[in-house]
Scaffold this motif. Structure first.
Motif, PDB file in Angstrom:
ATOM      1  N   ASP A  15       0.849  -1.193   0.000  1.00 36.05           N
ATOM      2  CA  ASP A  15       0.000   0.000   0.000  1.00 36.05           C
ATOM      3  C   ASP A  15       0.889   1.249   0.000  1.00 36.05           C
ATOM      4  O   ASP A  15       2.124   1.159  -0.038  1.00 36.05           O
ATOM      5  CB  ASP A  15      -0.944  -0.002   1.199  1.00 36.05           C
ATOM      6  CG  ASP A  15      -0.214  -0.129   2.533  1.00 36.05           C
ATOM      7  OD1 ASP A  15       1.009   0.121   2.567  1.00 36.05           O
ATOM      8  OD2 ASP A  15      -0.863  -0.477   3.539  1.00 36.05           O
ATOM      9  N   ASN A  16       0.284   2.418   0.062  1.00 33.86           N
ATOM     10  CA  ASN A  16       1.054   3.665  -0.026  1.00 33.86           C
ATOM     11  C   ASN A  16       2.058   3.846   1.108  1.00 33.86           C
ATOM     12  O   ASN A  16       3.199   4.251   0.853  1.00 33.86           O
ATOM     13  CB  ASN A  16       0.097   4.863  -0.081  1.00 33.86           C
ATOM     14  CG  ASN A  16      -0.590   4.974  -1.425  1.00 33.86           C
ATOM     15  OD1 ASN A  16      -0.077   4.499  -2.440  1.00 33.86           O
ATOM     16  ND2 ASN A  16      -1.764   5.594  -1.448  1.00 33.86           N
ATOM     17  N   PRO A  17       1.708   3.565   2.374  1.00 35.60           N
ATOM     18  CA  PRO A  17       2.714   3.698   3.438  1.00 35.60           C
ATOM     19  C   PRO A  17       3.907   2.760   3.235  1.00 35.60           C
ATOM     20  O   PRO A  17       5.055   3.145   3.477  1.00 35.60           O
ATOM     21  CB  PRO A  17       1.939   3.349   4.708  1.00 35.60           C
ATOM     22  CG  PRO A  17       0.517   3.686   4.390  1.00 35.60           C
ATOM     23  CD  PRO A  17       0.358   3.321   2.947  1.00 35.60           C
ATOM     24  N   LYS A  18       3.643   1.522   2.776  1.00 36.10           N
ATOM     25  CA  LYS A  18       4.750   0.589   2.542  1.00 36.10           C
ATOM     26  C   LYS A  18       5.615   1.043   1.371  1.00 36.10           C
ATOM     27  O   LYS A  18       6.839   0.908   1.385  1.00 36.10           O
ATOM     28  CB  LYS A  18       4.196  -0.818   2.296  1.00 36.10           C
ATOM     29  CG  LYS A  18       3.591  -1.464   3.535  1.00 36.10           C
ATOM     30  CD  LYS A  18       3.047  -2.849   3.234  1.00 36.10           C
ATOM     31  CE  LYS A  18       2.459  -3.491   4.488  1.00 36.10           C
ATOM     32  NZ  LYS A  18       1.888  -4.830   4.202  1.00 36.10           N
ATOM     33  N   ALA A  20       6.077   4.150   0.521  1.00 31.77           N
ATOM     34  CA  ALA A  20       6.864   5.277   1.041  1.00 31.77           C
ATOM     35  C   ALA A  20       8.097   4.778   1.790  1.00 31.77           C
ATOM     36  O   ALA A  20       9.178   5.373   1.684  1.00 31.77           O
ATOM     37  CB  ALA A  20       6.000   6.137   1.949  1.00 31.77           C
ATOM     38  N   SER A  21       7.954   3.673   2.518  1.00 28.53           N
ATOM     39  CA  SER A  21       9.089   3.102   3.241  1.00 28.53           C
ATOM     40  C   SER A  21      10.167   2.615   2.275  1.00 28.53           C
ATOM     41  O   SER A  21      11.362   2.867   2.477  1.00 28.53           O
ATOM     42  CB  SER A  21       8.622   1.940   4.126  1.00 28.53           C
ATOM     43  OG  SER A  21       7.702   2.386   5.094  1.00 28.53           O
ATOM     44  N   SER A  69      12.266  -2.793   5.730  1.00 28.98           N
ATOM     45  CA  SER A  69      10.954  -2.136   5.823  1.00 28.98           C
ATOM     46  C   SER A  69       9.942  -2.984   6.590  1.00 28.98           C
ATOM     47  O   SER A  69       8.766  -2.647   6.652  1.00 28.98           O
ATOM     48  CB  SER A  69      10.413  -1.831   4.428  1.00 28.98           C
ATOM     49  OG  SER A  69      10.222  -3.031   3.689  1.00 28.98           O
ATOM     50  N   ASP A 110       9.979   3.757  12.553  1.00 29.48           N
ATOM     51  CA  ASP A 110       9.173   2.578  12.853  1.00 29.48           C
ATOM     52  C   ASP A 110       8.806   2.495  14.337  1.00 29.48           C
ATOM     53  O   ASP A 110       7.785   1.915  14.692  1.00 29.48           O
ATOM     54  CB  ASP A 110       9.945   1.320  12.434  1.00 29.48           C
ATOM     55  CG  ASP A 110       9.018   0.149  12.141  1.00 29.48           C
ATOM     56  OD1 ASP A 110       7.913   0.378  11.602  1.00 29.48           O
ATOM     57  OD2 ASP A 110       9.392  -0.996  12.462  1.00 29.48           O
ATOM     58  N   HIS A 136      -0.635  15.357   7.676  1.00 27.72           N
ATOM     59  CA  HIS A 136      -0.355  14.301   6.707  1.00 27.72           C
ATOM     60  C   HIS A 136       1.115  13.904   6.693  1.00 27.72           C
ATOM     61  O   HIS A 136       1.469  12.833   6.187  1.00 27.72           O
ATOM     62  CB  HIS A 136      -0.741  14.786   5.306  1.00 27.72           C
ATOM     63  CG  HIS A 136       0.118  15.912   4.828  1.00 27.72           C
ATOM     64  ND1 HIS A 136      -0.087  17.210   5.261  1.00 27.72           N
ATOM     65  CD2 HIS A 136       1.189  15.941   3.991  1.00 27.72           C
ATOM     66  CE1 HIS A 136       0.821  17.997   4.698  1.00 27.72           C
ATOM     67  NE2 HIS A 136       1.596  17.265   3.925  1.00 27.72           N
ATOM     68  N   THR A 138       4.522  12.379   7.515  1.00 29.38           N
ATOM     69  CA  THR A 138       5.090  11.315   8.336  1.00 29.38           C
ATOM     70  C   THR A 138       6.493  11.710   8.767  1.00 29.38           C
ATOM     71  O   THR A 138       7.068  12.689   8.272  1.00 29.38           O
ATOM     72  CB  THR A 138       5.161   9.992   7.561  1.00 29.38           C
ATOM     73  OG1 THR A 138       6.151  10.120   6.517  1.00 29.38           O
ATOM     74  CG2 THR A 138       3.808   9.632   6.963  1.00 29.38           C
ATOM     75  N   ASP A 141       8.762  11.742   5.814  1.00 30.45           N
ATOM     76  CA  ASP A 141       8.631  12.983   5.033  1.00 30.45           C
ATOM     77  C   ASP A 141       9.472  14.094   5.653  1.00 30.45           C
ATOM     78  O   ASP A 141      10.142  14.860   4.947  1.00 30.45           O
ATOM     79  CB  ASP A 141       7.169  13.434   4.975  1.00 30.45           C
ATOM     80  CG  ASP A 141       6.270  12.463   4.246  1.00 30.45           C
ATOM     81  OD1 ASP A 141       6.759  11.798   3.307  1.00 30.45           O
ATOM     82  OD2 ASP A 141       5.088  12.354   4.612  1.00 30.45           O
TER      83      ASP A 141
END
Length: 478
Positions: A15-18, A20-21, A69, A110, A136, A138, A141
């Motif tokens: 997904d998007n968070p993964k 991004a990692s 990750s 993490d 928004h 993180t 970011d």
């Protein structure tokens, strides 16, 4: 399974968070501008193939990405490698491709909690624009933004250390471990530490070798610092007295006592501050003396066993050793604090009991338009008043009393900005928690308030803390 099919199946699980990692961990191999344009995992995989870092016979970087990750299920299910096998493989000299610096940052990301992330953003709000620190954003970011601004790098970790030193000491240990690894590389190049590039073994070894000394240190620390871990930390009562019309009508000597314009600014500042410090805040507006005592009696009988602290803030008019209810009746400050001694409130025994009193402790000498006082306006109307009180807090341990001013003197209040003392107190607590203990913070409050002047009449003010604390008192942000 052919490579394209394999990558497609892995991409379906990201997904998007993964994503991004994975992008963050790839930063040292793919330019930032290119990474920002990547919208999906298949795009990332295509870019890695273009860079020669991903091929049918070369899945090492992909394995390392999934390992660091924490996508261990994908590592096992699709690449048939266990966590233990991967960790062992990365100890082979020259095998690891993701630098310990980036792994260290990702491990911090993490481990950080949502409250710690809020605190991290708070400490950066003067250095990075609000848009970049929005809800928004993180921690990854923010790390990238800090790198862009040259605030963070492999050899530039001071700012990161300073902030996490305030927020979470365990996260600071990860940074220190990385720095120790770098120092070891510089001092002993013959040891070939490339196989430790992920830093995990170093972190593990440090934990083992230092565990006994760390435990000893932590025990010593806990013996010298009040526990402050419960949520909520405890009750924070705010008595906010504004209207003294009843006192003016019923008590002849108080006929000139004014309403306390600006007190709501103080009440709002205290409410927001102590809610952010995880207290259950309750505000009581315009109460007579007996009602204030009744409420304190109620909380004296309340069970505080699950709480770590108690705070009471009084915003009112006052005189030597006393505060006034809105009916003009007096309550000795020593009575306010005495409700919570160990014998009268056993569930608060050995826990800090804190009182902040914003009230004059003597006669005002001048009137002001922009600045008023929290005392009667004419000395002649007051008479001699009660004798000075030597003891405002009980002869009992674990009390702190923060007075806006020393005995016999006025304290100043702006109708638009609130009082000098409460506004300075809130400002210093917000800026210095949890780096400094409460007595250090109150010393700064003394310094700030005493430097102020009532420009019209050259009036000055000196706050006064009194305490029977036996340990250091910190207010953690998380």
């Amino acid at each position: 399974m052919d490579l394209e099919n394999l990558l497609y199946k892995i991409a379906q699980q990201l997904d998007n968070p993964k994503l991004a990692s994975l992008k963050f961990l790839s930063l040292d191999h793919i330019p930032q501008r290119k990474l920002e344009s990547i919208q999906g995992p298949l795009e990332l995989f295509s870019t890695l193939k273009e860079k020669g870092m991903l091929a049918k016979d070369n899945l090492s970087f992909l394995k390392e990405l999934l390992f660091h990750s924490q996508n261990l299920n994908l590592l096992i299910d699709f690449l048939k490698v266990s966590k233990e096998e991967m960790a062992k493989e990365l100890q082979i000299p020259g095998k690891a491709q993701i630098d310990a610096y980036r792994v260290m940052l990702f491990q911090i990301f993490d481990d950080v909690s949502s409250e710690e992330l809020k605190a991290f953003k708070f400490y950066l709000n003067q250095k990075i624009s609000k848009e970049k620190l929005g809800d928004h954003a993180t921690l990854l970011d923010i790390f990238v933004e800090m790198e862009k601004r040259d605030m963070l790098g492999k050899e530039k970790l001071d700012l990161l250390k300073n902030i996490f030193g305030l927020i979470n000491q365990s996260l600071l240990k990860k940074i220190n471990a990385y720095e120790m690894l770098n120092e070891e590389r510089r001092n002993h190049p013959e040891k070939n530490l490339d196989g430790c590039s992920n830093g995990e073994e170093l972190f593990k070894n440090m934990t083992i070798s230092n565990s006994s000394s760390q435990q000893k240190s932590e025990l010593q620390t806990s013996a010298n610092i009040y526990r402050m871990e419960s949520k909520p930390r405890g009750y924070c009562l705010i008595f906010n007295n504004y209207s003294f019309e009843k006192a003016r009508k019923e008590v002849s000597k108080l006929s000139n006592m004014k309403d306390r314009n600006g007190t709501h600014v103080d009440a709002e500042a205290l409410t927001k501050l102590f809610r952010d410090l995880h207290f259950e805040v309750l505000q009581f507006d315009d109460h007579p003396a007996k009602k204030i005592c009744d409420i304190l009696e109620y909380y004296r009988n309340t069970d505080h066993s699950s709480k770590d602290c108690f705070i009471c803030c009084i915003l009112s008019h006052g005189d030597k050793g006393i505060i006034y209810g809105i009916d003009g009746q007096e309550v000795p400050i020593s009575k306010l604090t005495s409700y919570f001694t160990g014998s009268k409130c056993p569930s608060l025994k050995d826990k800090p009991k804190i009182f902040f009193i914003q009230a004059c402790q003597g006669d005002s000498c001048q009137k002001g338009v922009a600045v008023e006082t929290d005392s009667e306006q004419q000395k002649a109307d007051l008479g001699a008043g009660p004798p000075p009180q030597k003891h405002y807090i009980p002869d009992d341990a674990d009390f702190l009393l923060g007075m806006a001013t020393v005995n016999n003197y006025v304290s100043y209040r702006s109708p638009s900005d609130g009082t000098w003392y409460i506004q300075s107190l809130c400002k210093e607590l917000r800026e210095r928690c949890p780096r400094d203990d409460i007595l250090t913070i109150l010393t700064e409050v003394n310094k700030e308030v005493s430097s102020k002047d009532d420009k019209k009449n050259m009036g000055k003010q000196m706050p006064q803390p009194t305490f029977t604390l036996r340990k250091k008192l910190y207010f953690p942000l998380h």
